[in-house]
Design a protein around this motif. Structure first.
Motif, PDB file in Angstrom:
ATOM      1  N   ILE A   1       0.853  -1.212   0.000  1.00 11.61           N
ATOM      2  CA  ILE A   1       0.000   0.000   0.000  1.00 11.61           C
ATOM      3  C   ILE A   1       0.878   1.247   0.000  1.00 11.61           C
ATOM      4  CG2 ILE A   1      -1.675   1.334   1.346  1.00 11.61           C
ATOM      5  CD1 ILE A   1      -2.844  -1.418   2.252  1.00 11.61           C
TER       6      ILE A   1
ATOM      7  N   LYS B   1       1.098   4.083  -2.900  1.00  9.23           N
ATOM      8  CA  LYS B   1       0.823   5.481  -2.551  1.00  9.23           C
ATOM      9  C   LYS B   1       2.017   6.364  -2.933  1.00  9.23           C
ATOM     10  CE  LYS B   1      -0.061   8.360   1.374  1.00  9.23           C
ATOM     11  NZ  LYS B   1       1.074   8.550   2.232  1.00  9.23           N
TER      12      LYS B   1
ATOM     13  N   LEU C   1      -2.178   5.470  -5.741  1.00  5.07           N
ATOM     14  CA  LEU C   1      -3.301   5.467  -4.797  1.00  5.07           C
ATOM     15  C   LEU C   1      -3.390   6.827  -4.126  1.00  5.07           C
ATOM     16  CD1 LEU C   1      -2.855   2.140  -2.763  1.00  5.07           C
ATOM     17  CD2 LEU C   1      -4.559   2.595  -4.498  1.00  5.07           C
ATOM     18  N   SER C   2      -4.622   7.280  -3.890  1.00  2.00           N
ATOM     19  CA  SER C   2      -4.801   8.508  -3.107  1.00  2.00           C
ATOM     20  C   SER C   2      -4.674   8.154  -1.627  1.00  2.00           C
ATOM     21  CB  SER C   2      -6.181   9.113  -3.388  1.00  2.00           C
ATOM     22  OG  SER C   2      -7.186   8.262  -2.874  1.00  2.00           O
ATOM     23  N   GLN C   3      -4.504   9.182  -0.801  1.00  2.00           N
ATOM     24  CA  GLN C   3      -4.398   8.953   0.646  1.00  2.00           C
ATOM     25  C   GLN C   3      -5.667   8.282   1.170  1.00  2.00           C
ATOM     26  OE1 GLN C   3      -1.688   9.510   2.681  1.00  2.00           O
ATOM     27  NE2 GLN C   3      -2.909   8.411   4.205  1.00  2.00           N
ATOM     28  N   GLU C   4      -6.820   8.756   0.673  1.00  2.00           N
ATOM     29  CA  GLU C   4      -8.109   8.188   1.117  1.00  2.00           C
ATOM     30  C   GLU C   4      -8.206   6.707   0.762  1.00  2.00           C
ATOM     31  OE1 GLU C   4     -12.896   8.697   0.327  1.00  2.00           O
ATOM     32  OE2 GLU C   4     -11.541  10.289  -0.320  1.00  2.00           O
ATOM     33  N   THR C   5      -7.830   6.366  -0.483  1.00  2.00           N
ATOM     34  CA  THR C   5      -7.886   4.964  -0.916  1.00  2.00           C
ATOM     35  C   THR C   5      -6.893   4.119  -0.121  1.00  2.00           C
ATOM     36  OG1 THR C   5      -8.500   5.692  -3.139  1.00  2.00           O
ATOM     37  CG2 THR C   5      -7.717   3.426  -2.918  1.00  2.00           C
ATOM     38  N   ALA C   6      -5.721   4.667   0.130  1.00  2.00           N
ATOM     39  CA  ALA C   6      -4.713   3.952   0.919  1.00  2.00           C
ATOM     40  C   ALA C   6      -5.249   3.663   2.316  1.00  2.00           C
ATOM     41  CB  ALA C   6      -3.420   4.765   0.987  1.00  2.00           C
ATOM     42  N   ASN C   7      -5.898   4.672   2.932  1.00  2.00           N
ATOM     43  CA  ASN C   7      -6.485   4.476   4.273  1.00  2.00           C
ATOM     44  C   ASN C   7      -7.564   3.397   4.254  1.00  2.00           C
ATOM     45  OD1 ASN C   7      -4.800   6.433   5.272  1.00  2.00           O
ATOM     46  ND2 ASN C   7      -6.340   8.060   5.219  1.00  2.00           N
ATOM     47  N   ARG C   8      -8.421   3.455   3.208  1.00  2.00           N
ATOM     48  CA  ARG C   8      -9.488   2.451   3.107  1.00  2.00           C
ATOM     49  C   ARG C   8      -8.916   1.053   2.899  1.00  2.00           C
ATOM     50  NH1 ARG C   8     -14.317   5.166  -0.501  1.00  2.00           N
ATOM     51  NH2 ARG C   8     -14.953   6.683   1.067  1.00  2.00           N
ATOM     52  N   LEU C   9      -7.918   0.957   2.030  1.00  3.15           N
ATOM     53  CA  LEU C   9      -7.287  -0.346   1.784  1.00  3.15           C
ATOM     54  C   LEU C   9      -6.642  -0.898   3.049  1.00  3.15           C
ATOM     55  CD1 LEU C   9      -5.524  -0.233  -1.693  1.00  3.15           C
ATOM     56  CD2 LEU C   9      -7.157  -1.919  -0.881  1.00  3.15           C
TER      57      LEU C   9
END
Length: 180
Positions: A145, A149, A154-162
């Motif tokens: 991840i 990133k 990956l965006s920060q939001e997507t990274a957090n969700r993943l």
């Protein structure tokens, strides 16, 4: 105070109408050798110690645990013949429900205990392996991840969700591995 039979699983109680029903109650012998034989015949352990149960003053056994031939019926009061040992107790399947019932020899109990300890140790090792795999997976997923990133894939939001999803997935995976 109503006296109850001391035998494992016996619900007999000394009530005013007990004798009318043919049920008599007998205190434990004062002769230590005979008393010991009674206790051993009962196959009962003390729940608070790792020893054989010891009858207290006033503890009784009911007539259901003696053969008809064990009684002296010549006197007005029915008495046990001297030196008789109780021999009628519930079947082993019933006694196994009670932790204070002795069904196996100490050697067999020791063997069973050793088996349980061995199984517990194996389960502990298995759990440690599962937890090690979990840590490895979590590190690997975090690294992947982070790399995605860092490369702006990956965006920060997507990274957090993943990352949140991966933690949940790892936890569920570990639970299923452990249960299986």
């Amino acid at each position: 105070m109503v006296k109850c039979c001391s035998a494992v699983g016996c619900a007999s109680r000394c009530l005013p109408n007990s004798k009318l029903k043919g049920l008599t109650f007998h205190v434990f012998p004062t002769d230590e050798n005979v008393k010991r034989k009674w206790v051993l015949a009962m196959k009962r352990l003390d729940v608070n110690a790792v020893d054989t149960w010891e009858p207290k003053k006033g503890d009784v056994l009911c007539s259901r645990h003696f053969k008809k031939t064990d009684f002296d019926r010549s006197a007005p009061n029915i008495k046990l013949k001297p030196g008789v040992i109780p021999s009628i107790f519930d079947s082993p399947s019933h006694s196994q429900e009670h932790s204070y019932s002795v069904m196996d020899s100490p050697k067999k109990l020791k063997h069973k205990l050793d088996q349980v300890i061995s199984e517990l140790e194996d389960t502990k090792k298995s759990l440690q392996n599962v937890l090690g795999r979990q840590r490895h997976l979590q590190k690997s997923l975090r690294k992947t991840i982070r790399e995605l990133k860092d490369e702006c894939l990956l965006s920060q939001e997507t990274a957090n969700r993943l990352e949140a999803f991966c933690w949940e997935w790892c936890r569920e995976s570990i639970e299923q591995d452990y249960i299986s």
